[in-house]
Design a protein around this motif. Structure first.
Motif, short mmCIF file in Angstrom:
data_model
loop_
_atom_site.label_atom_id
_atom_site.label_comp_id
_atom_site.label_asym_id
_atom_site.label_seq_id
_atom_site.Cartn_x
_atom_site.Cartn_y
_atom_site.Cartn_z
N MET A 138 136.13 7.10 50.42
CA MET A 138 136.60 6.38 49.22
C MET A 138 135.98 6.90 47.92
SD MET A 138 134.53 2.78 49.65
CE MET A 138 132.75 2.69 49.28
N ARG A 139 134.82 7.57 48.03
CA ARG A 139 134.06 7.97 46.83
C ARG A 139 134.04 9.49 46.62
NH1 ARG A 139 129.08 6.41 50.57
NH2 ARG A 139 128.40 8.49 51.23
N ILE A 140 134.84 10.25 47.38
CA ILE A 140 134.68 11.70 47.44
C ILE A 140 135.36 12.47 46.30
CG2 ILE A 140 136.69 12.43 48.86
CD1 ILE A 140 133.01 13.35 49.56
N ALA A 141 136.24 11.83 45.54
CA ALA A 141 137.05 12.55 44.53
C ALA A 141 136.25 13.50 43.62
CB ALA A 141 137.86 11.56 43.70
N PRO A 142 135.11 13.06 43.05
CA PRO A 142 134.40 14.00 42.15
C PRO A 142 134.02 15.32 42.82
CG PRO A 142 133.52 11.77 41.92
CD PRO A 142 134.44 11.75 43.10
N VAL A 143 133.73 15.28 44.11
CA VAL A 143 133.36 16.50 44.85
C VAL A 143 134.56 17.45 44.95
CG1 VAL A 143 132.53 17.43 47.05
CG2 VAL A 143 131.58 15.27 46.17
N LEU A 155 133.18 21.67 50.82
CA LEU A 155 133.06 21.01 52.13
C LEU A 155 131.61 20.67 52.44
CD1 LEU A 155 135.51 23.26 54.21
CD2 LEU A 155 135.98 20.99 53.26
N GLU A 156 130.72 21.60 52.12
CA GLU A 156 129.30 21.36 52.38
C GLU A 156 128.78 20.16 51.59
OE1 GLU A 156 126.72 24.90 51.74
OE2 GLU A 156 125.31 23.46 50.86
N VAL A 157 129.14 20.11 50.31
CA VAL A 157 128.69 18.98 49.49
C VAL A 157 129.33 17.68 49.97
CG1 VAL A 157 128.60 18.03 47.14
CG2 VAL A 157 128.27 20.48 47.49
N ALA A 158 130.59 17.75 50.37
CA ALA A 158 131.27 16.55 50.88
C ALA A 158 130.53 15.99 52.10
CB ALA A 158 132.72 16.86 51.23
N ILE A 159 130.14 16.88 53.01
CA ILE A 159 129.43 16.43 54.22
C ILE A 159 128.08 15.82 53.85
CG2 ILE A 159 128.27 17.23 56.33
CD1 ILE A 159 130.54 19.37 56.57
N ASN A 160 127.34 16.51 53.00
CA ASN A 160 125.99 16.03 52.68
C ASN A 160 125.98 14.74 51.87
OD1 ASN A 160 124.84 18.13 54.09
ND2 ASN A 160 124.67 19.46 52.30
N ILE A 164 124.60 10.49 53.80
CA ILE A 164 123.58 9.55 53.32
C ILE A 164 123.87 8.13 53.83
CG2 ILE A 164 122.52 8.52 51.25
CD1 ILE A 164 123.14 11.19 49.80
N THR A 165 125.15 7.84 54.07
CA THR A 165 125.52 6.51 54.56
C THR A 165 126.32 6.54 55.87
OG1 THR A 165 127.42 6.65 53.10
CG2 THR A 165 125.54 5.34 52.32
N HIS A 166 127.01 7.64 56.14
CA HIS A 166 127.92 7.71 57.29
C HIS A 166 127.66 8.97 58.11
CE1 HIS A 166 129.86 4.90 54.58
NE2 HIS A 166 130.69 4.53 55.53
N THR A 167 127.20 8.80 59.35
CA THR A 167 126.94 9.99 60.16
C THR A 167 127.87 10.10 61.36
OG1 THR A 167 125.25 8.89 61.49
CG2 THR A 167 124.50 10.03 59.51
N ASN A 168 128.64 9.07 61.65
CA ASN A 168 129.60 9.18 62.75
C ASN A 168 130.62 10.27 62.40
OD1 ASN A 168 132.20 8.49 64.29
ND2 ASN A 168 130.73 7.08 65.21
N ILE A 169 130.97 11.10 63.39
CA ILE A 169 131.88 12.22 63.14
C ILE A 169 133.21 11.75 62.51
CG2 ILE A 169 132.86 12.27 65.50
CD1 ILE A 169 132.00 15.37 63.37
N LEU A 170 133.65 10.56 62.88
CA LEU A 170 134.90 10.04 62.29
C LEU A 170 134.72 9.68 60.81
CD1 LEU A 170 136.12 7.77 65.24
CD2 LEU A 170 137.20 9.90 64.45
N GLY A 171 133.55 9.20 60.47
CA GLY A 171 133.26 8.88 59.07
C GLY A 171 133.18 10.15 58.24
N ILE A 172 132.55 11.18 58.80
CA ILE A 172 132.40 12.45 58.09
C ILE A 172 133.74 13.18 57.98
CG2 ILE A 172 131.35 14.75 58.17
CD1 ILE A 172 128.89 13.40 59.51
N ASN A 173 134.44 13.31 59.08
CA ASN A 173 135.73 14.02 59.04
C ASN A 173 136.77 13.29 58.19
OD1 ASN A 173 134.79 16.14 60.55
ND2 ASN A 173 135.66 15.45 62.49
N GLY A 174 136.67 11.97 58.12
CA GLY A 174 137.56 11.20 57.25
C GLY A 174 137.32 11.55 55.78
N ALA A 175 136.03 11.68 55.43
CA ALA A 175 135.69 12.07 54.05
C ALA A 175 136.18 13.49 53.77
CB ALA A 175 134.19 11.95 53.83
N LEU A 176 136.05 14.37 54.76
CA LEU A 176 136.53 15.75 54.59
C LEU A 176 138.04 15.79 54.41
CD1 LEU A 176 134.39 17.81 57.16
CD2 LEU A 176 134.22 17.82 54.66
N LEU A 177 138.75 15.01 55.20
CA LEU A 177 140.22 14.99 55.07
C LEU A 177 140.64 14.49 53.68
CD1 LEU A 177 143.12 15.32 56.04
CD2 LEU A 177 142.91 13.12 57.25
#
Ligand code: R7I
Ligand code: MG
Ligand code: MG
Ligand code: MG
Length: 354
Positions: A138-143, A155-160, A164-177
């Motif tokens: 929900m907060r990834i737009a500036p990246v 992608l690297e900055v998006a993951i990192n 800080i709050t979400h480490t489940n692979i689904l949480g991370i890949n959702g942010a990447l998508l």
């Protein structure tokens, strides 16, 4: 051209804010048959130049996006401890912004440990499996905006920032998508019509790279590591389907509309793509408004799904496609435009290195 890119930065952050603010009053709603009419009136009223009402307030979605933007603007070299502090400071100064129930624990642990290991608290969520909430997405737009000409670094900055709050692979890949969807929309010319199927297939090709797993990986018995590729296939299937009265229920059933990343990010993308052409019971010729209005009409996590769909739509269309009357209903809209401009001008003179 740089003025178009600048307008797209503004459009994306404004789209994110408007989705959050206008969607928030409906968060948790279950869709009923009269809702489309109520929503049509709600938007007509808000967009009326004579309408004067109190600001629609933003929620955690925008609160956290603000921190991500500040983290990039203030320090050209990514400083994740700085971001962790911004998240926590923002939360403790205004805790009542509707944050996810569990992420709050991360903020407390970060503060109590004096930010010693900023990635540790998130790994401890949900008995060590990490959160798969949509809070990273929900907060990834500036990246996506700032790093748009360095895909790998983006992608690297998006993951990192997510970890800080979400480490489940689904949480991370959702942010990447969500990040690559905004990125792909940003690179499209708003003068050209989007072909929803082509857009979706292109996203899926990229997702296949990101979700690539080791063939010998024994954990992935339930297909979690390919969850987003599968959902994008469903997005494509739904886009190709002829309209029928039960279509929206099928969308909710097959893609989801709740706070889990894998049950909301693909839905937001679907909303954006579906809104490229007319949608029954949504009376507007404006693609941006149609995207947000449709996203909210699905109920559930309305602020976040509209926020994510709005960020993508705004990145494609730019600021000019967004009604200023709609924008003016939102708390913080002037600050968000300033943020977008600062994000844009911070890029000048900064070399984008890998
Ligand atoms: O992801 P997060 O920041 O929440 C964002 C959502 C948005 O809709 C906002 O608008 C706001 O309303 O909240 O916060 P988390 O607390 O990490 O995750 C949100 C919720 O997802 C949790 O409270 C859980 O209900 C659920 N959830 C999980 N449930 C079981 N197992 C997330 N991860 C898990 C899990 O691993
Ligand atoms: Mg929210
Ligand atoms: Mg909530
Ligand atoms: Mg929400």
């Amino acid at each position: 051209e740089s003025s178009l890119v600048k307008s797209k930065f503004r459009g994306s952050l404004l789209g994110s804010l408007i989705g959050d603010c206008l969607g928030a009053p409906f968060e948790g709603d279950v869709v009923t048959s009269g809702d489309k009419i109520i929503l049509q009136k709600y938007f007509d009223k808000l967009q009326d130049s004579n309408f004067k009402g109190p600001y629609k307030q933003y929620t955690d979605d925008t609160a956290m996006m603000k921190s991500v933007a500040k983290f990039i603007i203030d320090k050209p070299e990514p400083d994740y401890k700085f971001l962790a502090k911004l998240f926590a400071t923002e939360y403790f100064s205004e805790p009542k912004r509707g944050y996810g129930q569990n992420v709050i624990e991360v903020f407390h642990k970060l503060k109590n440990s004096k930010f010693e290991n900023i990635y540790k608290p998130a790994t401890e969520q949900f008995f060590g499996s990490g959160s798969y909430g949509n809070g990273g997405a929900m907060r990834i737009a500036p990246v996506a905006l700032f790093f748009h000409d360095n895909y790998k670094l983006m992608l690297e900055v998006a993951i990192n920032t997510t970890k800080i709050t979400h480490t489940n692979i689904l949480g991370i890949n959702g942010a990447l998508l969500q990040c690559i969807a905004i990125h792909q929309a940003l690179l499209m010319d708003p003068e050209n019509k989007i072909d929803p199927i082509v857009f979706c297939k292109k996203l899926n090709e990229k997702m296949k790279e990101l979700e690539k797993v080791d063939e010998d990986d024994e954990y992935d018995l339930d297909g979690t590591s390919k969850a987003y590729q599968d959902s994008l296939e469903i997005v494509e299937y739904l886009l190709e389907k002829e309209y029928n009265d039960g279509l929206d229920e099928e969308v909710i059933e097959k893609l989801g509309n709740d706070i889990r990343a894998h049950k909301s990010v693909p839905t937001a993308i679907y909303c954006f793509l579906r809104a490229q052409s007319e949608i029954p019971k949504i009376d507007t010729s404006n693609i941006f408004r149609r995207t947000i209005q449709y996203a909210i009409s699905l109920g559930g996590d309305t602020d976040t799904i509209a926020c994510m769909a709005g960020a993508i739509a705004g990145a494609y269309l730019g600021e000019d496609a967004i009604s200023p009357y709609l924008a003016k209903q939102c708390e913080f809209y002037k600050e968000v435009l300033e943020m977008a401009d600062n994000l844009f001008s911070s890029r000048e003179g900064v070399s984008m290195k890998c």
